[in-house]
Every structure is written in structure tokens, then in C-alpha cells.
Write a protein that holds these residues in place. Structure first.
Motif, PDB file in Angstrom:
ATOM      1  N   PHE A  39     -35.285  30.776 -11.066  1.00 38.07           N
ATOM      2  CA  PHE A  39     -35.927  31.914 -10.398  1.00 38.07           C
ATOM      3  C   PHE A  39     -35.127  32.323  -9.159  1.00 38.07           C
ATOM      4  CE2 PHE A  39     -39.114  33.405  -7.264  1.00 38.07           C
ATOM      5  CZ  PHE A  39     -39.547  34.546  -7.925  1.00 38.07           C
ATOM      6  N   LEU A  40     -34.794  31.350  -8.300  1.00 44.22           N
ATOM      7  CA  LEU A  40     -34.034  31.656  -7.086  1.00 44.22           C
ATOM      8  C   LEU A  40     -32.647  32.194  -7.411  1.00 44.22           C
ATOM      9  CD1 LEU A  40     -34.972  28.647  -4.769  1.00 44.22           C
ATOM     10  CD2 LEU A  40     -35.702  31.037  -4.560  1.00 44.22           C
ATOM     11  N   ALA A  41     -31.977  31.595  -8.392  1.00 44.03           N
ATOM     12  CA  ALA A  41     -30.646  32.082  -8.773  1.00 44.03           C
ATOM     13  C   ALA A  41     -30.712  33.534  -9.234  1.00 44.03           C
ATOM     14  CB  ALA A  41     -30.048  31.197  -9.869  1.00 44.03           C
ATOM     15  N   ASN A  42     -31.733  33.872 -10.011  1.00 40.81           N
ATOM     16  CA  ASN A  42     -31.851  35.249 -10.498  1.00 40.81           C
ATOM     17  C   ASN A  42     -32.167  36.219  -9.374  1.00 40.81           C
ATOM     18  OD1 ASN A  42     -31.213  34.673 -13.155  1.00 40.81           O
ATOM     19  ND2 ASN A  42     -33.317  34.257 -13.710  1.00 40.81           N
ATOM     20  N   ILE A  43     -33.052  35.856  -8.456  1.00 35.79           N
ATOM     21  CA  ILE A  43     -33.396  36.755  -7.346  1.00 35.79           C
ATOM     22  C   ILE A  43     -32.212  36.892  -6.394  1.00 35.79           C
ATOM     23  CG2 ILE A  43     -34.939  37.118  -5.374  1.00 35.79           C
ATOM     24  CD1 ILE A  43     -36.164  37.508  -8.281  1.00 35.79           C
ATOM     25  N   ILE A  44     -31.584  35.785  -6.046  1.00 33.99           N
ATOM     26  CA  ILE A  44     -30.406  35.847  -5.170  1.00 33.99           C
ATOM     27  C   ILE A  44     -29.290  36.637  -5.850  1.00 33.99           C
ATOM     28  CG2 ILE A  44     -28.572  34.448  -4.110  1.00 33.99           C
ATOM     29  CD1 ILE A  44     -30.784  32.266  -3.705  1.00 33.99           C
ATOM     30  N   GLY A  45     -29.102  36.402  -7.150  1.00 33.75           N
ATOM     31  CA  GLY A  45     -28.082  37.146  -7.895  1.00 33.75           C
ATOM     32  C   GLY A  45     -28.358  38.637  -7.917  1.00 33.75           C
ATOM     33  N   CYS A  46     -29.620  39.021  -8.059  1.00 28.85           N
ATOM     34  CA  CYS A  46     -29.984  40.442  -8.013  1.00 28.85           C
ATOM     35  C   CYS A  46     -29.668  41.036  -6.639  1.00 28.85           C
ATOM     36  CB  CYS A  46     -31.467  40.630  -8.335  1.00 28.85           C
ATOM     37  SG  CYS A  46     -31.873  40.407 -10.071  1.00 28.85           S
ATOM     38  N   PHE A  47     -30.006  40.310  -5.581  1.00 30.46           N
ATOM     39  CA  PHE A  47     -29.690  40.785  -4.235  1.00 30.46           C
ATOM     40  C   PHE A  47     -28.174  40.932  -4.074  1.00 30.46           C
ATOM     41  CE2 PHE A  47     -28.253  39.624   0.042  1.00 30.46           C
ATOM     42  CZ  PHE A  47     -28.738  40.720   0.745  1.00 30.46           C
ATOM     43  N   LEU A  48     -27.428  39.923  -4.486  1.00 32.49           N
ATOM     44  CA  LEU A  48     -25.979  39.953  -4.306  1.00 32.49           C
ATOM     45  C   LEU A  48     -25.319  41.071  -5.101  1.00 32.49           C
ATOM     46  CD1 LEU A  48     -25.112  36.141  -4.243  1.00 32.49           C
ATOM     47  CD2 LEU A  48     -25.139  37.766  -2.325  1.00 32.49           C
ATOM     48  N   ILE A  49     -25.785  41.312  -6.325  1.00 29.38           N
ATOM     49  CA  ILE A  49     -25.169  42.387  -7.100  1.00 29.38           C
ATOM     50  C   ILE A  49     -25.436  43.739  -6.443  1.00 29.38           C
ATOM     51  CG2 ILE A  49     -26.978  42.941  -8.796  1.00 29.38           C
ATOM     52  CD1 ILE A  49     -24.725  42.812 -10.937  1.00 29.38           C
ATOM     53  N   GLY A  50     -26.636  43.919  -5.892  1.00 30.07           N
ATOM     54  CA  GLY A  50     -26.920  45.144  -5.148  1.00 30.07           C
ATOM     55  C   GLY A  50     -26.057  45.261  -3.907  1.00 30.07           C
ATOM     56  N   LEU A  51     -25.949  44.164  -3.160  1.00 31.63           N
ATOM     57  CA  LEU A  51     -25.137  44.140  -1.953  1.00 31.63           C
ATOM     58  C   LEU A  51     -23.665  44.422  -2.272  1.00 31.63           C
ATOM     59  CD1 LEU A  51     -25.138  43.454   1.150  1.00 31.63           C
ATOM     60  CD2 LEU A  51     -24.546  41.121   0.445  1.00 31.63           C
ATOM     61  N   PHE A  52     -23.133  43.736  -3.265  1.00 29.88           N
ATOM     62  CA  PHE A  52     -21.718  43.911  -3.621  1.00 29.88           C
ATOM     63  C   PHE A  52     -21.430  45.330  -4.104  1.00 29.88           C
ATOM     64  CE2 PHE A  52     -21.472  39.118  -4.814  1.00 29.88           C
ATOM     65  CZ  PHE A  52     -21.321  38.775  -3.472  1.00 29.88           C
ATOM     66  N   ILE A  53     -22.286  45.862  -4.960  1.00 29.16           N
ATOM     67  CA  ILE A  53     -22.072  47.225  -5.448  1.00 29.16           C
ATOM     68  C   ILE A  53     -22.129  48.215  -4.290  1.00 29.16           C
ATOM     69  CG2 ILE A  53     -23.100  49.099  -6.820  1.00 29.16           C
ATOM     70  CD1 ILE A  53     -23.813  46.933  -8.914  1.00 29.16           C
ATOM     71  N   GLY A  54     -23.107  48.044  -3.404  1.00 28.69           N
ATOM     72  CA  GLY A  54     -23.214  48.935  -2.254  1.00 28.69           C
ATOM     73  C   GLY A  54     -21.978  48.890  -1.373  1.00 28.69           C
ATOM     74  N   ILE A  55     -21.486  47.704  -1.096  1.00 28.41           N
ATOM     75  CA  ILE A  55     -20.295  47.549  -0.254  1.00 28.41           C
ATOM     76  C   ILE A  55     -19.065  48.123  -0.957  1.00 28.41           C
ATOM     77  CG2 ILE A  55     -18.701  45.845   0.728  1.00 28.41           C
ATOM     78  CD1 ILE A  55     -21.215  44.129   1.369  1.00 28.41           C
ATOM     79  N   LEU A  56     -18.925  47.852  -2.239  1.00 25.92           N
ATOM     80  CA  LEU A  56     -17.783  48.381  -2.992  1.00 25.92           C
ATOM     81  C   LEU A  56     -17.814  49.908  -3.031  1.00 25.92           C
ATOM     82  CD1 LEU A  56     -17.649  45.817  -5.948  1.00 25.92           C
ATOM     83  CD2 LEU A  56     -16.000  46.028  -4.075  1.00 25.92           C
ATOM     84  N   GLU A  57     -18.995  50.487  -3.256  1.00 29.66           N
ATOM     85  CA  GLU A  57     -19.107  51.942  -3.270  1.00 29.66           C
ATOM     86  C   GLU A  57     -18.799  52.533  -1.908  1.00 29.66           C
ATOM     87  OE1 GLU A  57     -22.994  52.884  -4.808  1.00 29.66           O
ATOM     88  OE2 GLU A  57     -22.351  52.575  -6.888  1.00 29.66           O
ATOM     89  N   LYS A  58     -19.335  51.914  -0.851  1.00 24.24           N
ATOM     90  CA  LYS A  58     -19.125  52.418   0.499  1.00 24.24           C
ATOM     91  C   LYS A  58     -17.631  52.423   0.859  1.00 24.24           C
ATOM     92  CE  LYS A  58     -20.809  49.979   3.898  1.00 24.24           C
ATOM     93  NZ  LYS A  58     -21.660  49.395   4.938  1.00 24.24           N
ATOM     94  N   ASN A  59     -16.908  51.440   0.357  1.00 27.36           N
ATOM     95  CA  ASN A  59     -15.484  51.319   0.658  1.00 27.36           C
ATOM     96  C   ASN A  59     -14.592  51.862  -0.455  1.00 27.36           C
ATOM     97  OD1 ASN A  59     -15.456  49.821   3.307  1.00 27.36           O
ATOM     98  ND2 ASN A  59     -16.807  48.524   2.092  1.00 27.36           N
ATOM     99  N   GLN A  60     -15.189  52.582  -1.391  1.00 27.42           N
ATOM    100  CA  GLN A  60     -14.478  53.197  -2.522  1.00 27.42           C
ATOM    101  C   GLN A  60     -13.617  52.182  -3.279  1.00 27.42           C
ATOM    102  OE1 GLN A  60     -12.510  56.480  -0.585  1.00 27.42           O
ATOM    103  NE2 GLN A  60     -14.381  57.691  -0.545  1.00 27.42           N
ATOM    104  N   LEU A  61     -14.230  51.045  -3.595  1.00 25.98           N
ATOM    105  CA  LEU A  61     -13.546  49.967  -4.314  1.00 25.98           C
ATOM    106  C   LEU A  61     -14.177  49.679  -5.673  1.00 25.98           C
ATOM    107  CD1 LEU A  61     -13.080  47.528  -1.296  1.00 25.98           C
ATOM    108  CD2 LEU A  61     -11.289  48.865  -2.413  1.00 25.98           C
TER     109      LEU A  61
END
Length: 123
Positions: A39-61
Motif C-alpha cells: 500500500f505504501l509503495a503504491n501511494i509513494i510511487g503515485c506521488f513520485l510519478i506525479g512529482l517527477f512528471i511535473g518537474i520534467l514538464e516544468k523543465n521541458q525534459l
């Protein structure tokens, strides 16, 4: 192509090891029928994928090797949807239906929230 595969493999290896360590650490402190580590791995993973995508988009990566490493590799290795399916099957088989439904509902709702929150934090 080979370079991309290596980035995915390296990210996946790191994610898989951290997933294993999540299970080891959680099992030291939590003993119950509820599969908290997954459960924790899935919730943390969901947060991280959102965070990573947001950062990558913001930096055009979004077309970078960093995307393959973080999203496909690391998050793919860290999250555990197949384990989630098997654990729910086992909960139903062992007459823990209410716990299974709680696990499914919380995982879906909190997982979606965690993706949104990761995107929010990245902005």
C-alpha cells in the motif's frame, strides 16, 4: 535504443531494491493482515510519478533519458500493482473481504490524490 534500455534497467533496479527495503522496514513495525508495505509503495510511487512528471514538464525534459530512468525505470520497479492484485486475491480467499475492499478503495483514491499532490508540489 540501448542507452534508453540501460537507463530503464538502472532505474528499475534501484526502484526494486527500495521496494524490497520498504517491505523489510514496514514488516519490522507492522504485523497485520493488511498489506501495508505494498500500500505504501503504491501511494509513494503515485506521488513520485506525479512529482517527477511535473518537474520534467516544468523543465521541458519530457523527452529526456531522465524520464526513462525515473518514470519507466524507478517508478516501474518501485510500485507493485501485481503484488496488489495477489494480496487482494489472498484477502478474499481468507475471508477478509471488508479489508480487501478497504485496501482497494484506499489505494485507488489515495493513489489518485498522491499523483495530483506530486504534480502540485512540483509546480
Amino acid at each position: 535504443m540501448l542507452k534508453t534500455i540501460l537507463y530503464i534497467a538502472l532505474g528499475g533496479a534501484i526502484g526494486s531494491v527500495l521496494r524490497f527495503l520498504t517491505t523489510v522496514i514496514v514488516s519490522k513495525f507492522w504485523s497485520s493482515h493488511f498489506p501495508l508495505a505494498t500500500f505504501l509503495a503504491n501511494i509513494i510511487g503515485c506521488f513520485l510519478i506525479g512529482l517527477f512528471i511535473g518537474i520534467l514538464e516544468k523543465n521541458q525534459l519530457t523527452d529526456s533519458n531522465l524520464k526513462w530512468f525515473l518514470i519507466t525505470g524507478f517508478c516501474g520497479g518501485f510500485t507493485t500493482f501485481s503484488a496488489f492484485g495477489m494480496e487482494n486475491y489472498n484477502l478474499f480467499q481468507n475471508n477478509h473481504s471488508l479489508l480487501a475492499f478497504a485496501y482497494i478503495g484506499l489505494s485507488v483514491l489515495l493513489g489518485l490524490f498522491a499523483v495530483w499532490f506530486g504534480l502540485f508540489v512540483s509546480k
